[in-house]
Design a protein around this motif. Structure first.
Motif, PDB file in Angstrom:
ATOM      1  N   MET A 122      10.876  22.061  -3.508  1.00  0.00           N
ATOM      2  CA  MET A 122      10.696  21.404  -4.612  1.00  0.00           C
ATOM      3  C   MET A 122      11.366  21.777  -5.683  1.00  0.00           C
ATOM      4  N   LEU A 123      11.314  23.142  -5.883  1.00  0.00           N
ATOM      5  CA  LEU A 123      12.063  23.561  -7.181  1.00  0.00           C
ATOM      6  C   LEU A 123      13.604  23.453  -7.157  1.00  0.00           C
ATOM      7  N   GLY A 124      14.034  23.799  -5.765  1.00  0.00           N
ATOM      8  CA  GLY A 124      15.481  23.555  -5.548  1.00  0.00           C
ATOM      9  C   GLY A 124      15.883  21.929  -5.519  1.00  0.00           C
ATOM     10  N   LEU A 125      15.126  20.956  -5.343  1.00  0.00           N
ATOM     11  CA  LEU A 125      15.210  19.672  -5.257  1.00  0.00           C
ATOM     12  C   LEU A 125      14.998  19.019  -6.805  1.00  0.00           C
ATOM     13  N   TYR A 126      14.458  19.709  -7.447  1.00  0.00           N
ATOM     14  CA  TYR A 126      14.211  19.274  -8.909  1.00  0.00           C
ATOM     15  C   TYR A 126      15.519  19.762  -9.893  1.00  0.00           C
ATOM     16  N   ALA A 127      15.932  20.911  -9.223  1.00  0.00           N
ATOM     17  CA  ALA A 127      17.462  21.676  -9.936  1.00  0.00           C
ATOM     18  C   ALA A 127      18.421  20.381  -9.546  1.00  0.00           C
ATOM     19  N   PHE A 128      18.399  19.862  -8.196  1.00  0.00           N
ATOM     20  CA  PHE A 128      19.441  18.806  -8.008  1.00  0.00           C
ATOM     21  C   PHE A 128      19.306  17.459  -9.040  1.00  0.00           C
ATOM     22  N   PHE A 129      17.947  17.310  -9.009  1.00  0.00           N
ATOM     23  CA  PHE A 129      17.669  16.161  -9.734  1.00  0.00           C
ATOM     24  C   PHE A 129      18.024  16.141 -11.087  1.00  0.00           C
ATOM     25  N   GLY A 186      31.162  24.013 -13.543  1.00  0.00           N
ATOM     26  CA  GLY A 186      29.854  23.360 -13.543  1.00  0.00           C
ATOM     27  C   GLY A 186      30.119  22.186 -12.700  1.00  0.00           C
ATOM     28  N   PHE A 187      30.915  21.647 -12.335  1.00  0.00           N
ATOM     29  CA  PHE A 187      31.308  20.581 -11.396  1.00  0.00           C
ATOM     30  C   PHE A 187      31.478  21.054 -10.059  1.00  0.00           C
ATOM     31  N   ALA A 188      31.913  22.423  -9.819  1.00  0.00           N
ATOM     32  CA  ALA A 188      32.050  23.052  -8.504  1.00  0.00           C
ATOM     33  C   ALA A 188      30.615  23.468  -8.138  1.00  0.00           C
ATOM     34  N   ALA A 189      29.819  23.825  -8.971  1.00  0.00           N
ATOM     35  CA  ALA A 189      28.290  23.854  -8.588  1.00  0.00           C
ATOM     36  C   ALA A 189      27.622  22.851  -8.076  1.00  0.00           C
ATOM     37  N   PHE A 190      28.046  21.612  -8.819  1.00  0.00           N
ATOM     38  CA  PHE A 190      27.297  20.488  -8.366  1.00  0.00           C
ATOM     39  C   PHE A 190      27.625  19.834  -7.245  1.00  0.00           C
ATOM     40  N   VAL A 191      29.099  19.882  -6.849  1.00  0.00           N
ATOM     41  CA  VAL A 191      29.642  19.671  -5.422  1.00  0.00           C
ATOM     42  C   VAL A 191      29.003  20.736  -4.481  1.00  0.00           C
ATOM     43  N   LEU A 192      28.700  21.836  -4.550  1.00  0.00           N
ATOM     44  CA  LEU A 192      28.263  22.972  -3.793  1.00  0.00           C
ATOM     45  C   LEU A 192      26.569  22.358  -3.553  1.00  0.00           C
ATOM     46  N   LEU A 193      26.010  21.857  -4.744  1.00  0.00           N
ATOM     47  CA  LEU A 193      24.644  21.670  -4.487  1.00  0.00           C
ATOM     48  C   LEU A 193      24.243  20.425  -3.418  1.00  0.00           C
ATOM     49  N   ILE A 194      25.357  19.507  -3.421  1.00  0.00           N
ATOM     50  CA  ILE A 194      24.972  18.305  -2.742  1.00  0.00           C
ATOM     51  C   ILE A 194      24.546  18.514  -1.197  1.00  0.00           C
ATOM     52  N   PRO A 195      25.290  19.196  -0.521  1.00  0.00           N
ATOM     53  CA  PRO A 195      24.763  19.419   0.837  1.00  0.00           C
ATOM     54  C   PRO A 195      23.497  20.264   1.011  1.00  0.00           C
ATOM     55  N   LEU A 196      23.198  20.933   0.019  1.00  0.00           N
ATOM     56  CA  LEU A 196      21.928  21.595   0.247  1.00  0.00           C
ATOM     57  C   LEU A 196      20.859  20.648   0.012  1.00  0.00           C
ATOM     58  N   ALA A 197      21.019  19.738  -0.811  1.00  0.00           N
ATOM     59  CA  ALA A 197      19.950  18.599  -1.175  1.00  0.00           C
ATOM     60  C   ALA A 197      20.097  17.639   0.097  1.00  0.00           C
ATOM     61  N   ILE A 198      21.072  17.292   0.750  1.00  0.00           N
ATOM     62  CA  ILE A 198      21.281  16.448   1.722  1.00  0.00           C
ATOM     63  C   ILE A 198      20.446  17.138   2.867  1.00  0.00           C
ATOM     64  N   THR A 199      20.464  18.108   3.207  1.00  0.00           N
ATOM     65  CA  THR A 199      19.868  19.077   4.246  1.00  0.00           C
ATOM     66  C   THR A 199      18.526  19.648   3.959  1.00  0.00           C
ATOM     67  N   SER A 200      17.892  19.281   2.974  1.00  0.00           N
ATOM     68  CA  SER A 200      16.642  20.021   2.519  1.00  0.00           C
ATOM     69  C   SER A 200      15.448  19.279   3.514  1.00  0.00           C
ATOM     70  N   THR A 201      15.428  18.607   4.140  1.00  0.00           N
ATOM     71  CA  THR A 201      14.472  18.064   5.073  1.00  0.00           C
ATOM     72  C   THR A 201      14.217  18.894   6.347  1.00  0.00           C
ATOM     73  N   ASN A 202      13.031  18.910   6.767  1.00  0.00           N
ATOM     74  CA  ASN A 202      12.591  19.628   7.950  1.00  0.00           C
ATOM     75  C   ASN A 202      13.569  19.168   8.981  1.00  0.00           C
ATOM     76  N   ALA A 203      13.807  17.817   9.082  1.00  0.00           N
ATOM     77  CA  ALA A 203      14.612  17.380  10.195  1.00  0.00           C
ATOM     78  C   ALA A 203      16.061  17.884  10.131  1.00  0.00           C
ATOM     79  N   MET A 204      16.596  18.166   9.217  1.00  0.00           N
ATOM     80  CA  MET A 204      18.113  18.750   9.052  1.00  0.00           C
ATOM     81  C   MET A 204      17.769  20.394   9.334  1.00  0.00           C
ATOM     82  N   MET A 205      16.665  20.722   9.028  1.00  0.00           N
ATOM     83  CA  MET A 205      16.679  22.212   9.314  1.00  0.00           C
ATOM     84  C   MET A 205      16.461  22.239  11.028  1.00  0.00           C
ATOM     85  N   ARG A 206      15.869  21.702  11.523  1.00  0.00           N
ATOM     86  CA  ARG A 206      15.615  21.549  12.881  1.00  0.00           C
ATOM     87  C   ARG A 206      16.806  21.408  13.835  1.00  0.00           C
TER      88      ARG A 206
END
Length: 206
Positions: A86-93, A127-147
């Protein structure tokens, strides 16, 4: 050690105080506060305030998400783990809000000016580089992607470390005069990363 650091006390908290729903709402406080101040007309430069506030809270939530594992290990309370995603996704939000404010309200979708900023201003570049790198982390944050990703998921999410470094660097270079707050964030990140390195090398030796 656990008793001293409060692991038992944390487990004895009322269930409503441990509720993810409660802390989900609490994490919306920065947005609610910014909205109130803008609507109340108390800000001299609301666009600058929203940009800086959302950027600051992005970094705060990112550091909080990194603090979960040390807190779990130190206190012995595994309940901390439920808040990390949740904290990670709020960082992305908040970083999306940060970037949207800059692109829309500050630059009015002037892509030429935005690109020149990204290329010529180092703090925007990192800052833009950090944002770009955060995108795949947010996309793969679900249990389904983890599995689905299995071991690769853990490797991918180690990107959070360079992202945090880029985030602190972005904040440090943005603040030109009083570096106190930037130094605090840098010190917190240094402690969190050093703790992980010590634990990793300690485990490797044993």
């Amino acid at each position: 050690m656990e008793a001293i650091l409060g692991g038992g006390m944390l487990r004895s908290w009322p269930r409503w105080l441990q509720s993810k729903a409660l802390w989900f709402v609490v994490c919306l406080y920065p947005l609610a506060r910014a909205t109130y101040l803008v609507l109340a007309g108390d800000l001299v430069n609301p666009i600058e305030f929203i940009t800086r506030s959302s950027g600051t809270w992005t970094l705060v939530f990112l550091l909080l998400s990194l603090a979960i594992t040390p807190l779990r290990r130190i206190t012995g309370w595994s309940g901390w783990q439920q808040y990390r995603r949740m904290l990670g996704l709020y960082a992305f939000f908040y970083v999306v809000l940060h970037l949207t404010t800059y692109i829309w309200l500050d630059q009015f979708f002037d892509w030429g000016a935005i690109w020149r900023d990204v290329v010529k201003r180092p703090f925007i570049t990192v800052g833009f580089a950090a944002f770009v790198l955060l995108i795949p982390l947010a996309i793969t944050s679900t249990n389904a992607m983890m599995r689905k990703l299995k071991r690769r998921w853990g490797l991918l999410h180690q990107l959070v470390y360079p992202i945090a470094i880029l985030g602190v660097t972005h904040y440090w270079w943005l603040v030109k005069k009083d570096l106190t707050q930037a130094m605090i964030y840098a010190a917190i990140l240094f402690v969190l990363l050093t703790w992980r390195l010590v634990k990793r090398f300690g485990a490797a030796k044993s």
